[in-house]
Design a protein around this motif. Structure first.
Motif, PDB file in Angstrom:
ATOM      1  N   LEU A  82       0.822  -1.162  -0.075  1.00  7.47           N
ATOM      2  CA  LEU A  82      -0.030   0.001  -0.058  1.00  7.47           C
ATOM      3  C   LEU A  82       0.972   1.241   0.018  1.00  7.47           C
ATOM      4  CD1 LEU A  82      -2.617  -1.170   2.686  1.00  7.47           C
ATOM      5  CD2 LEU A  82      -3.202  -0.566   0.324  1.00  7.47           C
ATOM      6  N   TYR A  83       0.281   2.200  -0.647  1.00  6.92           N
ATOM      7  CA  TYR A  83       1.133   3.465  -0.725  1.00  6.92           C
ATOM      8  C   TYR A  83      -0.121   4.616  -0.612  1.00  6.92           C
ATOM      9  CZ  TYR A  83       4.563   0.541  -2.848  1.00  6.92           C
ATOM     10  OH  TYR A  83       5.351  -0.549  -3.228  1.00  6.92           O
ATOM     11  N   TYR A  84       0.403   5.748   0.169  1.00  4.85           N
ATOM     12  CA  TYR A  84      -0.444   6.714   0.194  1.00  4.85           C
ATOM     13  C   TYR A  84       0.268   8.280   0.100  1.00  4.85           C
ATOM     14  CZ  TYR A  84      -3.712   3.495   2.643  1.00  4.85           C
ATOM     15  OH  TYR A  84      -4.329   2.326   2.870  1.00  4.85           O
ATOM     16  N   ALA A  85      -0.681   8.947  -0.263  1.00  4.98           N
ATOM     17  CA  ALA A  85      -0.184  10.310  -0.205  1.00  4.98           C
ATOM     18  C   ALA A  85       0.027  10.931   1.040  1.00  4.98           C
ATOM     19  CB  ALA A  85      -0.992  11.279  -0.990  1.00  4.98           C
ATOM     20  N   ASP A  86       1.141  11.686   1.557  1.00  7.05           N
ATOM     21  CA  ASP A  86       1.061  12.240   2.765  1.00  7.05           C
ATOM     22  C   ASP A  86      -0.185  12.909   3.398  1.00  7.05           C
ATOM     23  OD1 ASP A  86       4.803  13.088   2.362  1.00  7.05           O
ATOM     24  OD2 ASP A  86       3.935  11.281   2.790  1.00  7.05           O
ATOM     25  N   PHE A  87      -0.557  13.489   2.582  1.00  9.03           N
ATOM     26  CA  PHE A  87      -1.884  14.243   3.009  1.00  9.03           C
ATOM     27  C   PHE A  87      -3.012  13.500   3.398  1.00  9.03           C
ATOM     28  CE2 PHE A  87      -4.171  14.098  -0.671  1.00  9.03           C
ATOM     29  CZ  PHE A  87      -3.133  14.074  -1.776  1.00  9.03           C
ATOM     30  N   VAL A  88      -3.114  12.181   3.328  1.00  2.00           N
ATOM     31  CA  VAL A  88      -4.129  11.354   3.579  1.00  2.00           C
ATOM     32  C   VAL A  88      -3.648  10.361   4.558  1.00  2.00           C
ATOM     33  CG1 VAL A  88      -5.332  11.690   1.590  1.00  2.00           C
ATOM     34  CG2 VAL A  88      -3.903   9.787   1.737  1.00  2.00           C
ATOM     35  N   LYS A  89      -2.388  10.176   4.898  1.00  6.82           N
ATOM     36  CA  LYS A  89      -1.864   9.095   5.724  1.00  6.82           C
ATOM     37  C   LYS A  89      -2.519   9.277   7.269  1.00  6.82           C
ATOM     38  CE  LYS A  89       2.569   8.123   3.668  1.00  6.82           C
ATOM     39  NZ  LYS A  89       4.169   8.397   3.991  1.00  6.82           N
ATOM     40  N   GLY A  90      -2.984   8.236   7.797  1.00 10.44           N
ATOM     41  CA  GLY A  90      -3.792   8.130   8.991  1.00 10.44           C
ATOM     42  C   GLY A  90      -4.994   8.290   9.003  1.00 10.44           C
ATOM     43  N   ARG A  91      -5.668   8.945   7.785  1.00 14.59           N
ATOM     44  CA  ARG A  91      -7.142   9.203   7.590  1.00 14.59           C
ATOM     45  C   ARG A  91      -7.823   8.336   6.392  1.00 14.59           C
ATOM     46  NH1 ARG A  91      -8.696  14.009   5.562  1.00 14.59           N
ATOM     47  NH2 ARG A  91      -6.864  14.287   4.389  1.00 14.59           N
ATOM     48  N   PHE A  92      -7.169   7.979   5.422  1.00 15.02           N
ATOM     49  CA  PHE A  92      -7.654   7.204   4.278  1.00 15.02           C
ATOM     50  C   PHE A  92      -6.941   5.635   4.501  1.00 15.02           C
ATOM     51  CE2 PHE A  92      -8.650  11.050   0.934  1.00 15.02           C
ATOM     52  CZ  PHE A  92      -9.365  11.623   2.048  1.00 15.02           C
ATOM     53  N   THR A  93      -7.686   4.732   3.909  1.00 14.17           N
ATOM     54  CA  THR A  93      -7.295   3.524   4.096  1.00 14.17           C
ATOM     55  C   THR A  93      -7.771   2.878   2.535  1.00 14.17           C
ATOM     56  OG1 THR A  93      -7.185   3.031   6.191  1.00 14.17           O
ATOM     57  CG2 THR A  93      -7.146   1.234   5.104  1.00 14.17           C
ATOM     58  N   MET A  94      -6.853   2.391   2.014  1.00 11.46           N
ATOM     59  CA  MET A  94      -7.498   1.594   0.754  1.00 11.46           C
ATOM     60  C   MET A  94      -7.110  -0.156   1.001  1.00 11.46           C
ATOM     61  SD  MET A  94      -5.947   1.714  -3.251  1.00 11.46           S
ATOM     62  CE  MET A  94      -6.581   0.936  -4.398  1.00 11.46           C
ATOM     63  N   SER A  95      -8.255  -0.581   0.342  1.00 12.88           N
ATOM     64  CA  SER A  95      -8.235  -2.136   0.829  1.00 12.88           C
ATOM     65  C   SER A  95      -8.896  -3.013  -0.497  1.00 12.88           C
ATOM     66  CB  SER A  95      -8.764  -2.410   2.099  1.00 12.88           C
ATOM     67  OG  SER A  95     -10.253  -2.185   1.910  1.00 12.88           O
ATOM     68  N   PRO A  96      -9.011  -4.389  -0.368  1.00 16.06           N
ATOM     69  CA  PRO A  96      -9.770  -4.917  -1.301  1.00 16.06           C
ATOM     70  C   PRO A  96     -11.227  -4.835  -0.919  1.00 16.06           C
ATOM     71  CG  PRO A  96      -7.778  -6.287  -0.698  1.00 16.06           C
ATOM     72  CD  PRO A  96      -7.912  -5.171   0.258  1.00 16.06           C
ATOM     73  N   GLY A  97     -12.252  -4.858  -1.782  1.00 17.01           N
ATOM     74  CA  GLY A  97     -13.638  -4.711  -1.443  1.00 17.01           C
ATOM     75  C   GLY A  97     -14.223  -6.170  -1.132  1.00 17.01           C
ATOM     76  N   ASN A  98     -15.506  -6.244  -1.278  1.00 16.01           N
ATOM     77  CA  ASN A  98     -16.093  -7.514  -0.856  1.00 16.01           C
ATOM     78  C   ASN A  98     -16.382  -8.133  -2.075  1.00 16.01           C
ATOM     79  OD1 ASN A  98     -17.888  -5.628  -2.179  1.00 16.01           O
ATOM     80  ND2 ASN A  98     -19.737  -5.963  -0.819  1.00 16.01           N
ATOM     81  N   ALA A  99     -15.835  -7.940  -3.115  1.00 15.28           N
ATOM     82  CA  ALA A  99     -15.785  -8.776  -4.241  1.00 15.28           C
ATOM     83  C   ALA A  99     -14.208  -8.835  -4.948  1.00 15.28           C
ATOM     84  CB  ALA A  99     -17.103  -8.371  -5.354  1.00 15.28           C
ATOM     85  N   ALA A 100     -14.143  -9.873  -5.738  1.00 12.57           N
ATOM     86  CA  ALA A 100     -12.647 -10.086  -6.316  1.00 12.57           C
ATOM     87  C   ALA A 100     -12.633  -8.745  -7.350  1.00 12.57           C
ATOM     88  CB  ALA A 100     -12.556 -11.269  -7.214  1.00 12.57           C
ATOM     89  N   ASN A 101     -13.532  -8.124  -7.845  1.00 15.67           N
ATOM     90  CA  ASN A 101     -13.392  -7.033  -8.751  1.00 15.67           C
ATOM     91  C   ASN A 101     -13.219  -5.554  -8.123  1.00 15.67           C
ATOM     92  OD1 ASN A 101     -16.031  -7.509  -8.508  1.00 15.67           O
ATOM     93  ND2 ASN A 101     -16.432  -6.770 -10.625  1.00 15.67           N
TER      94      ASN A 101
END
Length: 124
Positions: free
Chosen positions: A59-78
């Motif tokens: 995972l990679y984040y822009a500094d301005f969203v670190k600690g606030r935004f989280t990217m993750s797999p969703g509830n389906a494979a796509n």
């Protein structure tokens, strides 16, 4: 041709949360690196977050969203998600889902496919 469709945007107040979803027409996103970008009025499109399909799901984040935004797999494979907490008026932008051949391409904005974008508006 791969189609990416964003959903989950809207109008919220500062401090609220939203979860964006990106649904891809390919069977599963794991053969790509997936990412989120945003573009505010009068500004250039900027990187927000990215996730590699392989290499252990880095995972990679822009500094301005670190600690606030989280990217993750969703509830389906796509599906991939972008959970956005503690939203600020400065987060107001059109958010775009993106797919790249690998994470290196994502980092250099060598994007294979873009979604159409979805509006996120944060009021103060």
């Amino acid at each position: 041709q791969v189609h990416l469709v964003e959903s989950g945007g809207g109008l919220v107040q500062a401090g609220d949360s939203l979860r964006l979803s990106c649904t891809a027409s390919m069977g599963a996103w794991h053969n790509y690196a997936m990412g989120w970008f945003r573009q505010a009025p009068g500004k250039e499109r900027e990187f927000v977050a990215a996730m590699s399909g392989t290499s252990g799901g880095l995972l990679y984040y822009a500094d301005f969203v670190k600690g606030r935004f989280t990217m993750s797999p969703g509830n389906a494979a796509n599906v991939v998600w972008l959970q956005m907490n503690s939203l600020r008026p400065g987060d107001t932008a059109v958010y775009y889902c993106a797919a790249a051949n690998n994470i290196a391409a994502m980092k250099t904005v060598d994007i294979a496919y873009w979604g159409q974008g979805i509006q996120v508006t944060v009021s103060s």
